[in-house]
Design a protein around this motif. Sequence first.
Motif, short mmCIF file in Angstrom:
data_model
loop_
_atom_site.label_atom_id
_atom_site.label_comp_id
_atom_site.label_asym_id
_atom_site.label_seq_id
_atom_site.Cartn_x
_atom_site.Cartn_y
_atom_site.Cartn_z
N ASP A 8 0.86 -1.17 0.00
CA ASP A 8 0.00 0.00 0.00
C ASP A 8 0.91 1.23 0.00
O ASP A 8 2.11 1.10 -0.18
N GLU A 9 0.33 2.40 0.19
CA GLU A 9 1.11 3.64 0.12
C GLU A 9 1.86 3.95 1.40
O GLU A 9 2.56 4.95 1.49
N HIS A 33 -1.81 -5.22 -4.60
CA HIS A 33 -2.43 -4.06 -3.96
C HIS A 33 -3.93 -4.31 -3.99
O HIS A 33 -4.47 -4.78 -5.00
N GLN A 56 -10.02 6.32 -10.34
CA GLN A 56 -8.98 6.99 -9.57
C GLN A 56 -8.14 5.96 -8.80
O GLN A 56 -6.91 6.04 -8.78
N ARG A 57 -8.78 4.96 -8.22
CA ARG A 57 -8.05 3.93 -7.47
C ARG A 57 -7.19 3.07 -8.40
O ARG A 57 -6.08 2.68 -8.04
N ARG A 58 -7.69 2.78 -9.60
CA ARG A 58 -6.89 2.02 -10.58
C ARG A 58 -5.64 2.82 -10.98
O ARG A 58 -4.55 2.27 -11.08
N GLU A 59 -5.82 4.12 -11.20
CA GLU A 59 -4.69 4.96 -11.56
C GLU A 59 -3.66 5.02 -10.43
O GLU A 59 -2.45 4.97 -10.67
N GLN A 60 -4.13 5.13 -9.19
CA GLN A 60 -3.23 5.15 -8.04
C GLN A 60 -2.48 3.82 -7.94
O GLN A 60 -1.27 3.81 -7.65
N ALA A 61 -3.17 2.71 -8.17
CA ALA A 61 -2.52 1.39 -8.12
C ALA A 61 -1.49 1.26 -9.23
O ALA A 61 -0.40 0.72 -9.01
N THR A 62 -1.81 1.76 -10.41
CA THR A 62 -0.86 1.71 -11.52
C THR A 62 0.42 2.46 -11.16
O THR A 62 1.53 1.97 -11.41
N ALA A 63 0.27 3.63 -10.57
CA ALA A 63 1.44 4.42 -10.16
C ALA A 63 2.21 3.71 -9.05
O ALA A 63 3.45 3.69 -9.05
N LEU A 64 1.51 3.10 -8.11
CA LEU A 64 2.15 2.35 -7.03
C LEU A 64 2.96 1.18 -7.59
O LEU A 64 4.11 0.96 -7.20
#
Length: 138
Positions: A8-9, A33, A56-64
Amino acid sequence: MTFLVALDESAPGRAALEYALENHPDEEIVVVHVVDPNESGYGEAAHIGADGIREQRREQATALFERARETAAERDCEIETALLTGQPAAAVLEYATDRGVDRIVVGSHGRSGISRVLLGSVAERIARRSPVPVTIVR
């Protein structure tokens, strides 16, 4: 051996990835994730809608995952990634069982404050219910 890293972040989440890469560089490492569809910020759904939250959550996961791949590449390691949906501990354990992983590596906590007290620690839930050894990294 296959190691599953629950990422996670949080700083402990990043420490779990670092631990796996440093101590098991020649093993298969799968970084997962979990997006919990039942968790959203106050008023978030009202402002951007359910579809917007999911995107938005998919994009955050992609960046993670991209940052995780970069961290692995710096150590001449490769990782596999998987985006899961559901309650975090249950989703990690289901994936681990279905995939036949040999060990789970997880940060000591991803939540803090009152949410951790009320909801319990994801790491603790994973450790208590896991059919395979679990390493909890601070």
